[in-house]
Design a protein around this motif. Structure first.
Motif, PDB file in Angstrom:
ATOM      1  N   PHE A  13     -13.639 -52.723 -26.311  1.00 39.77           N
ATOM      2  CA  PHE A  13     -12.504 -53.651 -26.286  1.00 39.77           C
ATOM      3  C   PHE A  13     -12.918 -55.035 -25.794  1.00 39.77           C
ATOM      4  CE2 PHE A  13     -10.370 -49.552 -26.310  1.00 39.77           C
ATOM      5  CZ  PHE A  13      -9.569 -49.753 -27.398  1.00 39.77           C
ATOM      6  N   SER A  14     -14.149 -55.403 -26.136  1.00 43.66           N
ATOM      7  CA  SER A  14     -14.610 -56.788 -26.057  1.00 43.66           C
ATOM      8  C   SER A  14     -14.494 -57.405 -24.670  1.00 43.66           C
ATOM      9  CB  SER A  14     -13.859 -57.649 -27.076  1.00 43.66           C
ATOM     10  OG  SER A  14     -13.962 -57.112 -28.356  1.00 43.66           O
ATOM     11  N   TYR A  15     -14.816 -56.598 -23.630  1.00 42.08           N
ATOM     12  CA  TYR A  15     -14.986 -57.148 -22.288  1.00 42.08           C
ATOM     13  C   TYR A  15     -13.692 -57.509 -21.597  1.00 42.08           C
ATOM     14  CZ  TYR A  15     -18.028 -59.501 -18.860  1.00 42.08           C
ATOM     15  OH  TYR A  15     -18.725 -59.852 -17.751  1.00 42.08           O
ATOM     16  N   TYR A  16     -12.569 -57.384 -22.280  1.00 39.57           N
ATOM     17  CA  TYR A  16     -11.311 -57.849 -21.693  1.00 39.57           C
ATOM     18  C   TYR A  16     -10.950 -57.062 -20.449  1.00 39.57           C
ATOM     19  CZ  TYR A  16      -6.586 -59.597 -21.371  1.00 39.57           C
ATOM     20  OH  TYR A  16      -5.448 -60.189 -20.941  1.00 39.57           O
ATOM     21  N   SER A  17     -11.357 -55.802 -20.375  1.00 40.96           N
ATOM     22  CA  SER A  17     -10.953 -54.955 -19.261  1.00 40.96           C
ATOM     23  C   SER A  17     -11.586 -55.354 -17.940  1.00 40.96           C
ATOM     24  CB  SER A  17     -11.306 -53.494 -19.563  1.00 40.96           C
ATOM     25  OG  SER A  17     -10.574 -53.034 -20.650  1.00 40.96           O
ATOM     26  N   THR A  18     -12.525 -56.298 -17.942  1.00 39.92           N
ATOM     27  CA  THR A  18     -13.131 -56.751 -16.690  1.00 39.92           C
ATOM     28  C   THR A  18     -12.440 -57.994 -16.147  1.00 39.92           C
ATOM     29  OG1 THR A  18     -14.724 -58.081 -17.919  1.00 39.92           O
ATOM     30  CG2 THR A  18     -15.371 -55.836 -17.370  1.00 39.92           C
ATOM     31  N   SER A  19     -11.263 -58.310 -16.645  1.00 43.47           N
ATOM     32  CA  SER A  19     -10.601 -59.560 -16.278  1.00 43.47           C
ATOM     33  C   SER A  19      -9.959 -59.543 -14.897  1.00 43.47           C
ATOM     34  CB  SER A  19      -9.528 -59.893 -17.311  1.00 43.47           C
ATOM     35  OG  SER A  19      -8.567 -58.868 -17.367  1.00 43.47           O
ATOM     36  N   GLU A  20      -9.906 -58.393 -14.254  1.00 37.06           N
ATOM     37  CA  GLU A  20      -9.210 -58.341 -12.968  1.00 37.06           C
ATOM     38  C   GLU A  20      -9.842 -59.263 -11.931  1.00 37.06           C
ATOM     39  OE1 GLU A  20     -10.414 -55.843 -14.684  1.00 37.06           O
ATOM     40  OE2 GLU A  20      -9.205 -54.029 -14.547  1.00 37.06           O
ATOM     41  N   LEU A  76     -23.863 -57.834 -39.444  1.00 32.32           N
ATOM     42  CA  LEU A  76     -23.563 -58.992 -40.289  1.00 32.32           C
ATOM     43  C   LEU A  76     -23.803 -60.319 -39.577  1.00 32.32           C
ATOM     44  CD1 LEU A  76     -20.221 -57.756 -41.923  1.00 32.32           C
ATOM     45  CD2 LEU A  76     -22.460 -57.907 -43.033  1.00 32.32           C
ATOM     46  N   GLY A  77     -23.800 -60.284 -38.250  1.00 31.21           N
ATOM     47  CA  GLY A  77     -23.969 -61.513 -37.497  1.00 31.21           C
ATOM     48  C   GLY A  77     -22.744 -62.398 -37.520  1.00 31.21           C
ATOM     49  N   SER A  78     -21.576 -61.790 -37.696  1.00 26.72           N
ATOM     50  CA  SER A  78     -20.331 -62.573 -37.713  1.00 26.72           C
ATOM     51  C   SER A  78     -19.182 -61.725 -37.169  1.00 26.72           C
ATOM     52  CB  SER A  78     -19.999 -63.047 -39.131  1.00 26.72           C
ATOM     53  OG  SER A  78     -19.777 -61.955 -39.993  1.00 26.72           O
ATOM     54  N   THR A  79     -18.108 -62.393 -36.736  1.00 24.90           N
ATOM     55  CA  THR A  79     -16.959 -61.735 -36.127  1.00 24.90           C
ATOM     56  C   THR A  79     -16.108 -61.035 -37.174  1.00 24.90           C
ATOM     57  OG1 THR A  79     -16.919 -63.414 -34.390  1.00 24.90           O
ATOM     58  CG2 THR A  79     -14.920 -62.107 -34.686  1.00 24.90           C
ATOM     59  N   ILE A  80     -15.660 -59.812 -36.852  1.00 25.15           N
ATOM     60  CA  ILE A  80     -14.778 -59.047 -37.731  1.00 25.15           C
ATOM     61  C   ILE A  80     -13.430 -58.800 -37.056  1.00 25.15           C
ATOM     62  CG2 ILE A  80     -14.436 -56.817 -38.890  1.00 25.15           C
ATOM     63  CD1 ILE A  80     -17.444 -56.691 -39.306  1.00 25.15           C
ATOM     64  N   ASN A  81     -13.454 -58.416 -35.782  1.00 28.80           N
ATOM     65  CA  ASN A  81     -12.237 -58.139 -35.030  1.00 28.80           C
ATOM     66  C   ASN A  81     -11.969 -59.249 -34.015  1.00 28.80           C
ATOM     67  OD1 ASN A  81     -11.930 -55.473 -36.212  1.00 28.80           O
ATOM     68  ND2 ASN A  81     -13.659 -54.860 -34.927  1.00 28.80           N
ATOM     69  N   LEU A  82     -10.732 -59.319 -33.540  1.00 28.22           N
ATOM     70  CA  LEU A  82     -10.438 -60.232 -32.434  1.00 28.22           C
ATOM     71  C   LEU A  82     -11.195 -59.780 -31.193  1.00 28.22           C
ATOM     72  CD1 LEU A  82      -6.556 -60.708 -32.659  1.00 28.22           C
ATOM     73  CD2 LEU A  82      -8.328 -62.230 -33.541  1.00 28.22           C
ATOM     74  N   SER A  83     -11.711 -60.726 -30.443  1.00 32.09           N
ATOM     75  CA  SER A  83     -12.310 -60.397 -29.143  1.00 32.09           C
ATOM     76  C   SER A  83     -11.765 -61.366 -28.101  1.00 32.09           C
ATOM     77  CB  SER A  83     -13.837 -60.454 -29.214  1.00 32.09           C
ATOM     78  OG  SER A  83     -14.275 -61.702 -29.699  1.00 32.09           O
ATOM     79  N   PHE A  84     -11.831 -60.964 -26.830  1.00 30.32           N
ATOM     80  CA  PHE A  84     -11.136 -61.683 -25.770  1.00 30.32           C
ATOM     81  C   PHE A  84     -12.078 -61.976 -24.612  1.00 30.32           C
ATOM     82  CE2 PHE A  84      -7.098 -60.851 -27.747  1.00 30.32           C
ATOM     83  CZ  PHE A  84      -7.320 -59.662 -28.429  1.00 30.32           C
ATOM     84  N   ALA A  85     -11.969 -63.184 -24.058  1.00 34.55           N
ATOM     85  CA  ALA A  85     -12.783 -63.574 -22.911  1.00 34.55           C
ATOM     86  C   ALA A  85     -11.897 -64.282 -21.891  1.00 34.55           C
ATOM     87  CB  ALA A  85     -13.916 -64.496 -23.363  1.00 34.55           C
ATOM     88  N   PRO A  86     -11.688 -63.708 -20.712  1.00 32.69           N
ATOM     89  CA  PRO A  86     -10.875 -64.356 -19.678  1.00 32.69           C
ATOM     90  C   PRO A  86     -11.672 -65.439 -18.955  1.00 32.69           C
ATOM     91  CG  PRO A  86     -11.666 -62.244 -18.894  1.00 32.69           C
ATOM     92  CD  PRO A  86     -12.136 -62.367 -20.312  1.00 32.69           C
ATOM     93  N   ILE A  87     -11.044 -66.589 -18.734  1.00 35.84           N
ATOM     94  CA  ILE A  87     -11.695 -67.670 -17.996  1.00 35.84           C
ATOM     95  C   ILE A  87     -10.724 -68.265 -16.983  1.00 35.84           C
ATOM     96  CG2 ILE A  87     -13.250 -68.271 -19.900  1.00 35.84           C
ATOM     97  CD1 ILE A  87     -11.408 -70.679 -20.486  1.00 35.84           C
ATOM     98  N   ASN A  88     -11.287 -68.960 -16.005  1.00 34.53           N
ATOM     99  CA  ASN A  88     -10.510 -69.678 -14.999  1.00 34.53           C
ATOM    100  C   ASN A  88     -10.863 -71.151 -15.137  1.00 34.53           C
ATOM    101  OD1 ASN A  88      -9.430 -70.847 -12.717  1.00 34.53           O
ATOM    102  ND2 ASN A  88     -10.101 -69.232 -11.314  1.00 34.53           N
ATOM    103  N   THR A  89      -9.917 -71.977 -15.629  1.00 35.35           N
ATOM    104  CA  THR A  89     -10.198 -73.398 -15.842  1.00 35.35           C
ATOM    105  C   THR A  89      -9.964 -74.243 -14.594  1.00 35.35           C
ATOM    106  OG1 THR A  89      -7.946 -73.793 -16.658  1.00 35.35           O
ATOM    107  CG2 THR A  89      -9.634 -73.230 -18.288  1.00 35.35           C
ATOM    108  N   GLY A  90      -9.571 -73.610 -13.519  1.00 38.76           N
ATOM    109  CA  GLY A  90      -9.303 -74.320 -12.265  1.00 38.76           C
ATOM    110  C   GLY A  90      -7.902 -74.044 -11.789  1.00 38.76           C
ATOM    111  N   ASN A  91      -6.910 -74.546 -12.535  1.00 38.33           N
ATOM    112  CA  ASN A  91      -5.513 -74.304 -12.200  1.00 38.33           C
ATOM    113  C   ASN A  91      -4.871 -73.254 -13.101  1.00 38.33           C
ATOM    114  OD1 ASN A  91      -5.364 -76.364 -10.182  1.00 38.33           O
ATOM    115  ND2 ASN A  91      -5.293 -77.890 -11.813  1.00 38.33           N
ATOM    116  N   THR A  92      -5.557 -72.862 -14.159  1.00 37.82           N
ATOM    117  CA  THR A  92      -4.953 -72.004 -15.164  1.00 37.82           C
ATOM    118  C   THR A  92      -5.859 -70.825 -15.492  1.00 37.82           C
ATOM    119  OG1 THR A  92      -3.944 -73.983 -16.133  1.00 37.82           O
ATOM    120  CG2 THR A  92      -3.872 -71.967 -17.452  1.00 37.82           C
ATOM    121  N   LYS A  93      -5.256 -69.649 -15.600  1.00 36.96           N
ATOM    122  CA  LYS A  93      -5.958 -68.462 -16.062  1.00 36.96           C
ATOM    123  C   LYS A  93      -5.771 -68.371 -17.572  1.00 36.96           C
ATOM    124  CE  LYS A  93      -6.419 -67.757 -11.682  1.00 36.96           C
ATOM    125  NZ  LYS A  93      -7.655 -68.165 -11.004  1.00 36.96           N
ATOM    126  N   VAL A  94      -6.855 -68.368 -18.299  1.00 39.18           N
ATOM    127  CA  VAL A  94      -6.822 -68.471 -19.756  1.00 39.18           C
ATOM    128  C   VAL A  94      -7.522 -67.268 -20.379  1.00 39.18           C
ATOM    129  CG1 VAL A  94      -7.541 -69.859 -21.757  1.00 39.18           C
ATOM    130  CG2 VAL A  94      -6.804 -70.987 -19.644  1.00 39.18           C
TER     131      VAL A  94
END
Length: 421
Positions: A13-20, A76-94
């Motif tokens: 599930f593309s790393y999303y589960s480590t967003s805590e 294939l070297g290209s994206t097929i499914n949606l993938s998710f990456a959580p980031i912290n831009t400073g004031n916003t969780k994205v």
């Protein structure tokens, strides 16, 4: 019974589960979709942003092989499914949403656009048909109600290089004119040297109003069935709120059944509830969990009804009106209906070929507009004026919106539809 996702499932599930660890949910949280043409550098940009932010805050760097973790994606070297990456831009969780650019995966791209508050349109500066490509992508973004666009020009050289566009004022003016035409700001054009500018804009973007008091509505983006009675789902909570222990209804693909929320996986500090406006991970329990797939909708019992019979207004895109008319007349069976939920087979009937001038669909004027009836093979939760798109042979052929919702098909009509399709 307590659940813990294994490393294998987390990777799937593309790393999303480590967003805590970055505290994904607070009063300032956004979903940002990276979209654009094939091989424009969306996945590389997504990974680069996580690596840059990991040096200044708690954002975890997400390598490319975790964003494109599917075996077919690696091959294939290209994206097929949606993938998710959580980031912290400073004031916003994205949550960054990396979408595919291939034409035959347009339904996955549309799903990503439907989840986002902001879009980052990534295009190669040296693309052969740069202006036409930008116009195509902006049409999709506007049709599916993306409120803000940041245009990222990638010249396929190291991200510290200057964009070619800086030396081509005529091309830059064309791009700015296109952005203005679609109602987007023309000063949000950035390059690899300006990634921090992109991050700063996301950090300062006004947070959309949350529909907390509305009935629950959550779109399932990914699903994993562990057993007959237990499943994991990742979805976008568009309206309402969820609590552990709550009974909910899942609707889609001709099915409707009840389940119980046994755990909210990705809430920080063990929160027992979550409100609208977020992507969230849930563990659910029920005796029909084996039926759960992506594209279904989680809602409250008795609130929504799925429909399989609608009248709609459609306009040819990106093909010409003449080509569209020929396709419909020779083969009325359309392979896919793209919406913010399931891709469903359908059959078009009662096409009105009378063209109308100056007709507006989702803020875009069209001189070629057809009113027709769509009979769907799978019921969807639909509403008036909801944007949809039609495809044939996995290629986009038309954009449209729901004009009116009709009485559901009878069993005999549904059987005939399956036979025809």
């Amino acid at each position: 019974m307590r659940f813990k996702l294994s490393p294998r499932v987390i990777n799937q599930f593309s790393y999303y589960s480590t967003s805590e660890s970055i505290g994904l949910y607070n009063n300032r949280s956004l979903n940002v979709c990276l979209f654009g043409h094939h091989q424009s550098g969306k996945t590389v940009l997504c990974s680069t942003i996580t690596k840059l932010l990991s040096k200044v805050n708690s954002t975890r760097p997400v390598p490319i092989n975790l964003l494109d973790s599917n075996e077919d994606e690696k091959k294939l070297g290209s994206t097929i499914n949606l993938s998710f990456a959580p980031i912290n831009t400073g004031n916003t969780k994205v949550t960054l949403i990396d979408s595919p650019g291939r034409d035959d995966l347009i339904n996955v791209k549309i799903q990503g656009l439907n989840l986002a508050h902001i879009g980052i349109l990534v295009v190669s500066n040296d693309h052969t048909n740069l202006i036409e490509t930008i116009n195509y992508e902006l049409t999709l973004a506007k049709h599916f109600n993306l409120k803000e666009i940041i245009l990222f020009l990638n010249d396929k050289t190291p991200v510290t290089s200057d964009p070619i566009i800086d030396n081509d004022e005529a091309k830059k003016r064309q791009i700015q004119s296109l952005l203005n035409e679609y109602g987007y700001r023309d000063n949000l054009i950035v390059s690899g040297k300006s990634i921090q500018q992109l991050i700063n804009h996301i950090d300062q973007y006004p947070i959309p109003q949350r529909n907390v008091q509305c009935p629950l509505f959550m779109k399932i983006v990914q699903a994993k069935v562990f057993s007959r009675n237990d499943a994991y789902i990742l979805g976008y909570l568009e309206k309402g709120k969820l609590e552990v222990g709550q009974n909910v209804t899942i609707i889609g693909k001709g099915r409707e059944f009840d389940v119980n929320i046994s755990k909210i996986v990705s809430s920080p500090m063990g929160f027992e509830k979550i409100e609208s406006g977020h992507l969230c991970e849930l563990m659910i329990r029920g005796d029909r969990c084996k039926w759960i797939t992506k594209g279904m909708v989680v809602t409250e019992p008795g609130i929504y009804q799925a429909n399989d019979n609608i009248d709609c207004l459609i306009k040819p895109f990106p093909i010409s009106p003449d080509d569209f008319k020929e396709k419909i007349e020779n083969l009325k069976s359309i392979k896919l209906v793209y919406s913010d939920q399931i891709s469903s087979r359908c059959f078009i009937t009662n096409i009105n070929h009378n063209c109308h001038d100056e007709v507006t669909i989702n803020s875009q004027q069209s001189t070629y507009l057809y009113k027709c009836n769509l009979k769907l093979s799978h019921s969807l939760i639909l509403s008036n004026h909801q944007p949809i798109a039609l495809g044939q042979d996995k290629k986009l052929i038309a954009l449209g919106q729901v004009d009116s919702i009709l009485t559901n098909l009878k069993a005999d009509d549904k059987l005939k539809l399956f036979i025809k399709v």
